[in-house]
Motif scaffolding. Sequence first.
Motif, mmCIF file in Angstrom:
data_model
loop_
_atom_site.group_PDB
_atom_site.id
_atom_site.type_symbol
_atom_site.label_atom_id
_atom_site.label_comp_id
_atom_site.label_asym_id
_atom_site.label_seq_id
_atom_site.Cartn_x
_atom_site.Cartn_y
_atom_site.Cartn_z
ATOM 1 N N ARG A 1 19.443 -11.300 -13.146
ATOM 2 C CA ARG A 1 20.399 -12.368 -12.854
ATOM 3 C C ARG A 1 20.018 -13.173 -11.613
ATOM 4 N NH1 ARG A 1 24.880 -9.355 -12.309
ATOM 5 N NH2 ARG A 1 24.584 -9.249 -10.063
ATOM 6 N N ASP A 2 19.595 -12.465 -10.551
ATOM 7 C CA ASP A 2 19.443 -13.123 -9.248
ATOM 8 C C ASP A 2 18.027 -13.116 -8.681
ATOM 9 O OD1 ASP A 2 22.248 -13.542 -9.250
ATOM 10 O OD2 ASP A 2 22.555 -11.493 -8.539
ATOM 11 N N GLY A 3 17.110 -12.381 -9.293
ATOM 12 C CA GLY A 3 15.725 -12.367 -8.838
ATOM 13 C C GLY A 3 15.429 -11.310 -7.800
ATOM 14 N N PRO A 4 14.137 -11.117 -7.494
ATOM 15 C CA PRO A 4 13.703 -10.055 -6.581
ATOM 16 C C PRO A 4 14.290 -10.149 -5.180
ATOM 17 C CG PRO A 4 11.825 -10.931 -7.778
ATOM 18 C CD PRO A 4 12.996 -11.816 -8.094
ATOM 19 N N SER A 5 14.461 -11.356 -4.664
ATOM 20 C CA SER A 5 14.946 -11.492 -3.284
ATOM 21 C C SER A 5 16.389 -11.030 -3.125
ATOM 22 C CB SER A 5 14.798 -12.934 -2.800
ATOM 23 O OG SER A 5 15.578 -13.793 -3.605
ATOM 24 N N ALA A 6 17.136 -11.006 -4.215
ATOM 25 C CA ALA A 6 18.538 -10.587 -4.150
ATOM 26 C C ALA A 6 18.716 -9.086 -4.345
ATOM 27 C CB ALA A 6 19.340 -11.327 -5.224
ATOM 28 N N ASP B 1 13.057 1.551 -0.882
ATOM 29 C CA ASP B 1 11.774 1.368 -1.556
ATOM 30 C C ASP B 1 11.461 2.539 -2.492
ATOM 31 O OD1 ASP B 1 11.044 -1.180 -0.741
ATOM 32 O OD2 ASP B 1 10.121 -0.461 1.114
ATOM 33 N N ALA B 2 11.944 3.737 -2.165
ATOM 34 C CA ALA B 2 11.773 4.879 -3.070
ATOM 35 C C ALA B 2 12.560 4.639 -4.356
ATOM 36 C CB ALA B 2 12.221 6.167 -2.402
ATOM 37 N N PHE B 3 13.750 4.078 -4.223
ATOM 38 C CA PHE B 3 14.552 3.729 -5.396
ATOM 39 C C PHE B 3 13.841 2.670 -6.235
ATOM 40 C CE2 PHE B 3 17.597 0.627 -7.148
ATOM 41 C CZ PHE B 3 18.160 1.414 -8.145
ATOM 42 N N LEU B 4 13.339 1.633 -5.566
ATOM 43 C CA LEU B 4 12.642 0.570 -6.291
ATOM 44 C C LEU B 4 11.384 1.103 -6.967
ATOM 45 C CD1 LEU B 4 12.994 -2.421 -3.808
ATOM 46 C CD2 LEU B 4 14.350 -1.946 -5.869
ATOM 47 N N ALA B 5 10.692 2.042 -6.315
ATOM 48 C CA ALA B 5 9.506 2.644 -6.935
ATOM 49 C C ALA B 5 9.891 3.350 -8.221
ATOM 50 C CB ALA B 5 8.826 3.605 -5.966
ATOM 51 N N GLU B 6 11.023 4.038 -8.231
ATOM 52 C CA GLU B 6 11.465 4.698 -9.468
ATOM 53 C C GLU B 6 11.776 3.663 -10.544
ATOM 54 O OE1 GLU B 6 14.608 7.992 -11.109
ATOM 55 O OE2 GLU B 6 13.586 8.284 -9.198
ATOM 56 N N THR C 1 5.167 -7.755 -6.556
ATOM 57 C CA THR C 1 4.325 -8.673 -5.793
ATOM 58 C C THR C 1 5.021 -9.222 -4.558
ATOM 59 O OG1 THR C 1 4.956 -10.567 -7.165
ATOM 60 C CG2 THR C 1 2.975 -9.357 -7.811
ATOM 61 N N SER C 2 6.354 -9.110 -4.511
ATOM 62 C CA SER C 2 7.087 -9.696 -3.388
ATOM 63 C C SER C 2 7.460 -8.693 -2.288
ATOM 64 C CB SER C 2 8.370 -10.374 -3.896
ATOM 65 O OG SER C 2 9.295 -9.417 -4.370
ATOM 66 N N ARG C 3 7.202 -7.406 -2.480
ATOM 67 C CA ARG C 3 7.657 -6.399 -1.505
ATOM 68 C C ARG C 3 6.503 -5.511 -1.059
ATOM 69 N NH1 ARG C 3 13.630 -5.669 -1.581
ATOM 70 N NH2 ARG C 3 13.169 -3.924 -0.214
ATOM 71 N N ASP C 4 6.070 -5.700 0.181
ATOM 72 C CA ASP C 4 4.967 -4.905 0.732
ATOM 73 C C ASP C 4 5.294 -3.414 0.758
ATOM 74 O OD1 ASP C 4 3.565 -7.239 1.154
ATOM 75 O OD2 ASP C 4 4.104 -7.402 3.271
ATOM 76 N N GLY C 5 6.515 -3.064 1.185
ATOM 77 C CA GLY C 5 6.893 -1.657 1.275
ATOM 78 C C GLY C 5 6.877 -0.972 -0.076
ATOM 79 N N LEU C 6 7.284 -1.676 -1.086
ATOM 80 C CA LEU C 6 7.274 -1.128 -2.444
ATOM 81 C C LEU C 6 5.846 -0.904 -2.914
ATOM 82 C CD1 LEU C 6 8.519 -0.310 -5.142
ATOM 83 C CD2 LEU C 6 8.753 -2.758 -5.681
ATOM 84 N N ARG C 7 4.965 -1.864 -2.677
ATOM 85 C CA ARG C 7 3.561 -1.688 -3.081
ATOM 86 C C ARG C 7 2.947 -0.497 -2.373
ATOM 87 N NH1 ARG C 7 3.627 -7.076 -2.423
ATOM 88 N NH2 ARG C 7 2.292 -7.039 -0.580
ATOM 89 N N ALA C 8 3.265 -0.327 -1.097
ATOM 90 C CA ALA C 8 2.734 0.832 -0.352
ATOM 91 C C ALA C 8 3.243 2.131 -0.964
ATOM 92 C CB ALA C 8 3.138 0.737 1.116
ATOM 93 N N ARG C 9 4.509 2.180 -1.298
ATOM 94 C CA ARG C 9 5.103 3.372 -1.906
ATOM 95 C C ARG C 9 4.447 3.664 -3.260
ATOM 96 N NH1 ARG C 9 8.839 7.712 -1.229
ATOM 97 N NH2 ARG C 9 9.830 6.497 0.391
ATOM 98 N N LEU C 10 4.209 2.628 -4.048
ATOM 99 C CA LEU C 10 3.594 2.805 -5.365
ATOM 100 C C LEU C 10 2.151 3.276 -5.258
ATOM 101 C CD1 LEU C 10 5.100 -0.309 -7.131
ATOM 102 C CD2 LEU C 10 5.552 2.091 -7.719
ATOM 103 N N ARG C 11 1.439 2.829 -4.218
ATOM 104 C CA ARG C 11 0.055 3.291 -4.036
ATOM 105 C C ARG C 11 0.011 4.797 -3.795
ATOM 106 N NH1 ARG C 11 -0.719 -1.821 -1.640
ATOM 107 N NH2 ARG C 11 -0.130 -1.058 0.407
ATOM 108 N N GLU C 12 1.060 5.357 -3.216
ATOM 109 C CA GLU C 12 1.119 6.803 -3.001
ATOM 110 C C GLU C 12 1.352 7.551 -4.314
ATOM 111 O OE1 GLU C 12 4.330 7.407 -0.292
ATOM 112 O OE2 GLU C 12 3.399 6.255 1.321
#
Length: 199
Positions: free
Chosen positions: A24-29, A54-59, A108-119
Amino acid sequence: MPTGVAFRDVRGQLLDAAERVLLRDGPSALTSRAVTTEADCAKGVLHRHFAEFDAFLAELVLDRVARVEDRAAALRASAGSGTVARNLTRELLEVFDPVAVAVVGLVTSRDGLRARLREARAAGLPILTDAATALAGYLAAERELGRLSADADIDTLAPTLVGAAHMLFADRRGTPPEAEDVRRIVTTVVAGVAQEPPR
């Protein structure tokens, strides 16, 4: 906000709520407050189940990746049936559902999420890399069956198909492409290696 409401599947409800906010609102929301508001629960509920947002978003991302991986075996099993173009078109339409497209934008918009996913996983952009792996397995099976030429460069074809299809779907506010749009890309990409007439 209710704080004493019993949830049967808290994680599932939170993930579903996140998907709705994302669409509905996009990644920034997508914030913890937006998710818990959408799920109609106290903010603390999310933090009781996840160490950080970010752990939640990784899931959320890994849940979508699992769906791509689950379909990979069925796609590979479809080798030899139907047409290559039809099978690839159907798979790309399923991979790029609106939530998956939004999740790619989120990653692509969240650095912390990408770092978490790399783990948690091998390198590559989640969903896109996984879709390319699934398509490569299918294309390899079709090559073994002789429906693609023996010199078909699977490692180039698969990511080309995924990248071209993603470009069609990436505008989340626009009109989604039709199956015919995807089929046209597929037939163009595999035209040089297909050993069957496109249908």
